[in-house]
Design an enzyme around this catalytic site. Structure first.
Site, mmCIF file in Angstrom:
data_model
loop_
_atom_site.group_PDB
_atom_site.id
_atom_site.type_symbol
_atom_site.label_atom_id
_atom_site.label_comp_id
_atom_site.label_asym_id
_atom_site.label_seq_id
_atom_site.Cartn_x
_atom_site.Cartn_y
_atom_site.Cartn_z
ATOM 1 N N LYS A 200 0.840 -1.192 0.000
ATOM 2 C CA LYS A 200 0.000 0.000 0.000
ATOM 3 C C LYS A 200 0.881 1.251 0.000
ATOM 4 O O LYS A 200 0.665 2.178 -0.752
ATOM 5 C CB LYS A 200 -0.920 -0.035 1.218
ATOM 6 C CG LYS A 200 -1.847 1.133 1.319
ATOM 7 C CD LYS A 200 -2.777 0.990 2.506
ATOM 8 C CE LYS A 200 -3.461 2.309 2.773
ATOM 9 N NZ LYS A 200 -4.272 2.265 3.979
ATOM 10 N N GLU A 206 10.913 -4.469 3.879
ATOM 11 C CA GLU A 206 10.995 -5.878 3.475
ATOM 12 C C GLU A 206 10.592 -6.045 2.012
ATOM 13 O O GLU A 206 11.266 -6.729 1.230
ATOM 14 C CB GLU A 206 10.061 -6.746 4.340
ATOM 15 C CG GLU A 206 10.465 -6.881 5.783
ATOM 16 C CD GLU A 206 9.874 -5.808 6.682
ATOM 17 O OE1 GLU A 206 9.582 -4.684 6.194
ATOM 18 O OE2 GLU A 206 9.702 -6.078 7.883
ATOM 19 N N GLY A 261 -4.338 -1.944 5.540
ATOM 20 C CA GLY A 261 -3.595 -3.095 5.022
ATOM 21 C C GLY A 261 -4.236 -4.422 5.411
ATOM 22 O O GLY A 261 -4.434 -5.305 4.577
ATOM 23 N N ARG A 262 -4.599 -4.565 6.693
ATOM 24 C CA ARG A 262 -5.128 -5.850 7.163
ATOM 25 C C ARG A 262 -6.580 -6.071 6.768
ATOM 26 O O ARG A 262 -7.159 -7.108 7.091
ATOM 27 C CB ARG A 262 -4.939 -5.966 8.678
ATOM 28 C CG ARG A 262 -5.510 -4.816 9.486
ATOM 29 C CD ARG A 262 -5.000 -4.846 10.921
ATOM 30 N NE ARG A 262 -5.403 -3.667 11.675
ATOM 31 C CZ ARG A 262 -4.741 -2.514 11.692
ATOM 32 N NH1 ARG A 262 -3.619 -2.374 10.990
ATOM 33 N NH2 ARG A 262 -5.161 -1.488 12.412
ATOM 34 N N GLU A 347 -3.191 -6.194 15.657
ATOM 35 C CA GLU A 347 -2.739 -4.911 15.122
ATOM 36 C C GLU A 347 -3.866 -3.875 15.203
ATOM 37 O O GLU A 347 -3.620 -2.677 15.269
ATOM 38 C CB GLU A 347 -2.254 -5.071 13.675
ATOM 39 C CG GLU A 347 -1.397 -3.912 13.196
ATOM 40 C CD GLU A 347 -0.712 -4.158 11.860
ATOM 41 O OE1 GLU A 347 0.517 -4.174 11.787
ATOM 42 O OE2 GLU A 347 -1.443 -4.322 10.860
ATOM 43 N N HIS A 378 -1.741 -32.894 20.162
ATOM 44 C CA HIS A 378 -0.547 -33.649 20.547
ATOM 45 C C HIS A 378 0.581 -32.702 20.922
ATOM 46 O O HIS A 378 1.752 -33.095 20.917
ATOM 47 C CB HIS A 378 -0.143 -34.573 19.401
ATOM 48 C CG HIS A 378 -1.236 -35.550 19.083
ATOM 49 N ND1 HIS A 378 -1.401 -36.730 19.768
ATOM 50 C CD2 HIS A 378 -2.272 -35.474 18.196
ATOM 51 C CE1 HIS A 378 -2.466 -37.362 19.293
ATOM 52 N NE2 HIS A 378 -3.018 -36.608 18.348
ATOM 53 N N LYS A 506 10.585 -0.078 13.530
ATOM 54 C CA LYS A 506 11.080 0.262 12.185
ATOM 55 C C LYS A 506 12.121 1.364 12.284
ATOM 56 O O LYS A 506 13.193 1.288 11.682
ATOM 57 C CB LYS A 506 9.932 0.747 11.289
ATOM 58 C CG LYS A 506 8.942 -0.329 10.872
ATOM 59 C CD LYS A 506 7.932 0.280 9.899
ATOM 60 C CE LYS A 506 6.724 -0.604 9.704
ATOM 61 N NZ LYS A 506 5.670 0.007 8.908
HETATM 62 O O1 F6P Z 1 3.580 -3.692 9.901
HETATM 63 C C1 F6P Z 1 2.818 -2.581 9.673
HETATM 64 C C2 F6P Z 1 2.193 -2.546 8.351
HETATM 65 O O2 F6P Z 1 2.036 -1.200 8.121
HETATM 66 C C3 F6P Z 1 0.860 -3.296 8.270
HETATM 67 O O3 F6P Z 1 -0.178 -2.608 8.847
HETATM 68 C C4 F6P Z 1 0.734 -3.468 6.798
HETATM 69 O O4 F6P Z 1 -0.245 -4.400 6.455
HETATM 70 C C5 F6P Z 1 2.130 -3.900 6.447
HETATM 71 O O5 F6P Z 1 2.952 -3.100 7.274
HETATM 72 C C6 F6P Z 1 2.525 -3.758 5.004
HETATM 73 O O6 F6P Z 1 2.382 -2.449 4.558
HETATM 74 P P1 F6P Z 1 2.443 -2.065 3.025
HETATM 75 O O7 F6P Z 1 1.304 -2.719 2.328
HETATM 76 O O8 F6P Z 1 2.364 -0.568 2.997
HETATM 77 O O9 F6P Z 1 3.754 -2.558 2.484
#
Ligand code: F6P
Length: 540
Positions: A200, A206, A261-262, A347, A378, A506
């Site tokens: 987003k 990452e 995002g979620r 979150e 188990h 971060k």
């Molecule tokens: O870890 C925080 C976060 O902002 C989440 O809320 C989000 O889903 C994720 O990182 C990924 O964000 P993006 O879609 O902006 O890469």
């Protein structure tokens, strides 16, 4: 609304009759504490709940801002108040998109255009007409994203395995651990691989790092700028950053600031699901979620599945002081659901202040954990049954399955139901003693073993039965948990749609990363300094 839910609920919880007694007193208890919507039956009778506590919880819902917040959400008000954003993920699964406007923008048209663009890409990939730079059809798609840009599609793709119909293989790259991209690039060929960068913000470290590594892999294999442009797509709200990365405008699927995002599975973030189960299947997923939206918006609270789950959650967290909640799908295909709901719930509601920034007087959001049954039986179910912790659990079971191994399915269901029964009724020491005697033990041996075999019981659980695990039912199930989280946020009066807590880690990682690369002395607290030094020793 009372100032502290804990002060209201704790005394009631302390007076709560045990489950065995509640069941003995009311033969009709299961039917009375059950509700069904959108092909999902919720049996919540195995909860520590009597008429008086259930009434109090219902009043809590009635006095809360659930309805009001819901109306504000649907009207497009900025209920994500710390980011001044509307919360419109429910619009993404709405069928009728006519006259859907937000701040003057034709959102209905934007959603339709996005759906059409997705569908065209999926058709091309399925038909083998999307050709790579060397003229060969695409055989593999790598989805690069993390958090909300990964967990939803990954979970849903897995859940709908029996519906897979894609000739294109799908791979996910989320974590910044280089092992993922490194392994993928060993297996795949750039000329037949499509990369979709899902972010987003298009600023997540990452995702950027993995996308850059994949772009470098293409270049190293001789792909030029035009070839890379052909093979890279994005889904992002940050069109400029995606373009700067080298993604051409016609390959950028939109995201909007009014979708968290979620909560974004219903947008182009659902593309991997559409790829694997086809466009019609994806539409069914949206239809199931839309049906659950209507149920949530319209059903009375006493029959409203999200409201019921929300109230029970609050009952245990604030009334009984439970800090964890187990999510136990008795379905191999639903095994990623706990990870998905972890982000959704923790979150959203893992907060310390209310919507106005005032400290919350109650603990919010449980630690969500779990895995597919029967594996857990188990492993950690021992703790559920006999430890002094009380961990409410949601057991999930699809009633009908796609595979032909009926006996497996009956055994799986038997274990699911037996677990909820065992948690509810437990086994008294006297019962264990009698059992030992019946097995031929001496009275002394039986008396010694009985306390170890006894189980306290009185441990609450919900059972959620899905008529089947189809795209429609999965959509409804996910929306059910989304709305549960929404209701809890409304009752706790917090903002479920921001996540400022993740920012600090971060921020701090940047100077640490620089210190790991640099040669000079790192100046941090003594533990961090030591960790950096140890890492450097092994990575000279
Ligand atoms: O870890 C925080 C976060 O902002 C989440 O809320 C989000 O889903 C994720 O990182 C990924 O964000 P993006 O879609 O902006 O890469």
């Amino acid at each position: 609304m009372t100032a502290s839910l804990t002060a209201l609920l704790k005394p009631l919880a302390e007076r709560q009759q045990p489950l065995r007694q509640l069941f003995a007193a009311e033969p009709n208890r299961a039917a009375r504490f059950s509700a069904k919507a959108c092909g999902i039956t919720l049996d919540f009778s195995k909860n520590l709940l009597d008429d008086s506590s259930w009434q109090t919880l219902q009043q809590l819902a009635a006095q809360s801002s659930i309805r009001q917040l819901c109306q504000q959400m649907q009207a497009g008000a900025a209920i994500n108040n710390t980011e001044q954003r509307a919360v419109w993920h429910t619009r993404l699964r709405q069928q009728d998109l006519q006259d859907l406007r937000l701040n003057g923008e034709d959102i209905g048209a934007a959603i339709s255009a996005c759906r059409a663009q997705m569908a065209t890409l999926i058709d091309q990939l399925h038909q083998g007409t999307y050709l790579g730079y060397s003229g060969k059809p695409i055989t593999d798609l790598i989805w690069v994203g993390i958090g909300g840009s990964l967990l939803g599609p990954q979970m849903a793709v897995e859940a709908l395995t029996p519906y897979h119909c894609s000739p294109v293989r799908l791979h996910f790259a989320g974590n910044i651990d280089g092992a993922i991209v490194s392994d993928l690039t060993k297996q795949l060929q750039p000329e037949t691989t499509l990369v979709v960068v899902a972010s987003k913000s298009f600023g997540t470290e990452e995702t950027k790092q993995n996308a850059l590594a994949l772009r470098a892999w293409f270049s190293a294999q001789g792909a030029d700028k035009a070839a890379i442009a052909r093979h890279f797509w994005a889904t992002s709200a940050n069109v400029q950053a995606a373009a700067e990365f080298g993604i051409v405008p016609q390959h950028i699927l939109p995201m909007w600031d009014w979708v968290g995002g979620r909560y974004s599975l219903w947008s182009a973030i659902g593309l991997p699901v559409a790829l694997m189960i086809g466009n019609d299947g994806f539409n069914q997923l949206l239809a199931g979620a839309a049906a659950m939206d209507q149920h949530f918006f319209n059903a009375p609270f006493s029959e409203n599945l999200p409201v019921i789950l929300a109230l029970l959650g609050i009952w245990y967290i604030n009334g009984f002081g439970c800090q964890a909640q187990a999510l136990l799908p008795y379905s191999h295909y639903l095994r990623l659901l706990p990870s998905y709901v972890q982000q959704l719930d923790m979150e959203s509601n893992g907060k310390a202040v209310d919507r106005r920034g005032q400290p919350l007087s109650d603990v919010t959001a449980p630690v969500i954990w779990g895995d597919a049954g029967t594996n857990g039986q188990h492993a950690y179910h021992q703790l559920l049954h006999q430890s002094q912790l009380k961990i409410p659990a949601d057991f999930l079971l699809p009633l009908k399955v796609a595979h032909p191994l009926q006996d497996h399915h009956q055994r799986l269901a038997a274990h699911c139901f037996a677990q909820t029964q065992a948690l509810m009724q437990g086994k008294t020491e006297q019962e264990a003693y009698q059992e030992c005697l019946a097995q031929g033990m001496t009275a002394q041996a039986a008396a010694e073993l009985a306390p170890h075999k006894a189980s306290p019981g009185n441990k609450p659980s919900n059972t959620l039965l899905l008529d089947e695990l189809s795209p429609y039912h999965l959509g409804a199930l996910i929306a059910l948990y989304e709305h549960k989280v929404f209701c809890q946020g409304a009752i706790w009066q917090l903002n479920s749609f921001d996540q400022w807590g993740v920012e600090l880690g971060k921020q701090l990682s940047t100077p640490i990363y620089q210190a790991l690369k640099a040669k000079g002395d790192a100046q941090f607290d003594s533990s961090t300094t030591q960790l950096i030094a140890l890492f450097r020793q092994q990575n000279r």
